[in-house]
Design an enzyme around this catalytic site. Sequence first.
Site, short mmCIF file in Angstrom:
data_model
loop_
_atom_site.label_atom_id
_atom_site.label_comp_id
_atom_site.label_asym_id
_atom_site.label_seq_id
_atom_site.Cartn_x
_atom_site.Cartn_y
_atom_site.Cartn_z
N ASP A 1 2.94 15.63 11.30
CA ASP A 1 3.63 15.92 10.06
C ASP A 1 4.86 16.74 10.45
O ASP A 1 4.74 17.84 10.99
CB ASP A 1 2.69 16.75 9.17
CG ASP A 1 3.36 17.24 7.91
OD1 ASP A 1 4.60 17.15 7.78
OD2 ASP A 1 2.63 17.74 7.03
N ASN B 1 17.56 10.64 -0.11
CA ASN B 1 18.28 9.59 -0.87
C ASN B 1 19.68 10.11 -1.18
O ASN B 1 19.97 11.30 -1.04
CB ASN B 1 17.52 9.21 -2.14
CG ASN B 1 17.24 10.41 -3.01
OD1 ASN B 1 18.15 11.07 -3.50
ND2 ASN B 1 15.97 10.73 -3.18
N ILE C 1 9.28 4.11 2.11
CA ILE C 1 9.62 3.65 0.77
C ILE C 1 10.81 2.67 0.80
O ILE C 1 10.85 1.71 0.02
CB ILE C 1 9.92 4.88 -0.13
CG1 ILE C 1 8.61 5.66 -0.36
CG2 ILE C 1 10.56 4.46 -1.45
CD1 ILE C 1 8.80 7.06 -0.91
N TYR C 2 11.75 2.88 1.70
CA TYR C 2 12.94 2.02 1.75
C TYR C 2 12.71 0.67 2.44
O TYR C 2 13.60 -0.18 2.45
CB TYR C 2 14.11 2.77 2.39
CG TYR C 2 14.86 3.67 1.42
CD1 TYR C 2 14.47 3.78 0.09
CD2 TYR C 2 15.97 4.40 1.83
CE1 TYR C 2 15.15 4.60 -0.80
CE2 TYR C 2 16.66 5.23 0.93
CZ TYR C 2 16.24 5.33 -0.38
OH TYR C 2 16.93 6.13 -1.26
N SER D 1 13.94 5.40 6.73
CA SER D 1 14.04 4.12 5.99
C SER D 1 12.82 3.21 6.11
O SER D 1 12.76 2.19 5.43
CB SER D 1 15.28 3.30 6.39
OG SER D 1 16.44 3.82 5.81
N ASP E 1 10.48 13.27 2.40
CA ASP E 1 11.37 14.10 1.59
C ASP E 1 10.55 15.05 0.70
O ASP E 1 10.78 16.27 0.68
CB ASP E 1 12.24 13.16 0.73
CG ASP E 1 13.46 13.83 0.12
OD1 ASP E 1 13.68 15.02 0.39
OD2 ASP E 1 14.17 13.15 -0.64
N1 AR6 Z 1 6.12 13.70 8.56
C1 AR6 Z 1 6.57 12.66 9.29
N2 AR6 Z 1 6.73 11.42 8.78
C2 AR6 Z 1 6.38 11.22 7.49
C3 AR6 Z 1 5.89 12.26 6.65
C4 AR6 Z 1 5.77 13.56 7.26
N3 AR6 Z 1 5.34 14.61 6.55
N4 AR6 Z 1 5.66 11.72 5.42
C5 AR6 Z 1 5.97 10.41 5.49
N5 AR6 Z 1 6.39 10.10 6.73
P1 AR6 Z 1 9.81 7.68 3.67
P2 AR6 Z 1 12.40 6.25 3.53
C6 AR6 Z 1 6.86 8.83 7.28
O1 AR6 Z 1 9.24 6.84 2.60
O2 AR6 Z 1 11.73 4.97 3.84
C7 AR6 Z 1 11.94 9.31 -0.69
O3 AR6 Z 1 11.57 9.20 -2.03
C8 AR6 Z 1 6.52 7.56 6.57
O4 AR6 Z 1 5.21 7.13 6.92
O5 AR6 Z 1 9.54 9.15 3.63
O6 AR6 Z 1 13.65 6.61 4.28
C9 AR6 Z 1 13.41 9.72 -0.53
O7 AR6 Z 1 13.80 10.65 -1.52
C10 AR6 Z 1 7.59 6.63 7.12
O8 AR6 Z 1 7.21 6.14 8.40
O9 AR6 Z 1 11.44 7.55 3.74
C11 AR6 Z 1 14.13 8.41 -0.68
O10 AR6 Z 1 14.29 8.08 -2.05
C12 AR6 Z 1 8.80 7.55 7.32
O11 AR6 Z 1 8.28 8.87 7.24
C13 AR6 Z 1 13.20 7.43 -0.02
O12 AR6 Z 1 11.89 8.01 -0.10
C14 AR6 Z 1 9.89 7.38 6.30
O13 AR6 Z 1 9.31 7.07 5.04
C15 AR6 Z 1 13.53 7.26 1.44
O14 AR6 Z 1 12.69 6.27 1.99
#
Ligand code: AR6
Length: 190
Positions: free
Chosen positions: A29, A43, A140-141, A137, A53
């Site tokens: 984490d 975002n 969620i992206y 990315s 985030d």
């Molecule tokens: N530590 C490390 N990695 C993590 C953690 C953590 N605590 N939590 C999630 N991940 P994402 P995106 C991973 O969805 O795709 C938000 O709403 C996760 O498993 O966090 O860039 C923002 O505000 C994945 O592998 O980011 C934007 O609106 C990676 O982090 C949107 O999501 C990125 O997933 C950005 O989406």
Amino acid sequence: MRGSSPPQNPRRPLVREFGGGRVVLVQADITTLDVDAIVNAANSSLAGGGGVDGAIHRAGGPEIMRELNERYSGCPTGSAVITGGGRLPAKAVIHAVGPRWRDGEHSEPDLLASAYRRAFALAREQGHATVAAPSISTGIYGFPIERGAPIALGVARDALLEPVTTITEITFALFSPGDVQLFADALAEL
Ligand code: AR6
């Protein structure tokens, strides 16, 4: 050790040196890491959200959002801004905005590379040595992580190979063992 069986899944190395620095892969984490700066997958409205985030704002406390609101009015996709780390162990948070995946034909790879490049440039401009980043990315992206991993690692390598840099270590904090494996495969092939 006598009697111990060989590893069932011989793992790729999780550390690789580039120039005077190194890239490290960990399953962690990112909010727990004691590094100079962590990168957030934000975002473009810098409004907070889910995924990493949400975790960063929860763990870091309201100071981070307050600073974002005071200093910035958003951030274009492919770029990044920096704040303090609030209650996090990290001194700074670099909020990088990766692209939303559409079909790969809308500059998504270039925008992802640009987000990491700008994030590491900000870390260097602030004189930071140790930086941790998530896989931007690919949550969620929807950016396919097997395509995102080599992009992330290539930009990290280039940042460490810059002729003048303060960065000595870039850690990718990955959420699942599968993501670590994908990054490890890409690191070996870099
Ligand atoms: N530590 C490390 N990695 C993590 C953690 C953590 N605590 N939590 C999630 N991940 P994402 P995106 C991973 O969805 O795709 C938000 O709403 C996760 O498993 O966090 O860039 C923002 O505000 C994945 O592998 O980011 C934007 O609106 C990676 O982090 C949107 O999501 C990125 O997933 C950005 O989406």
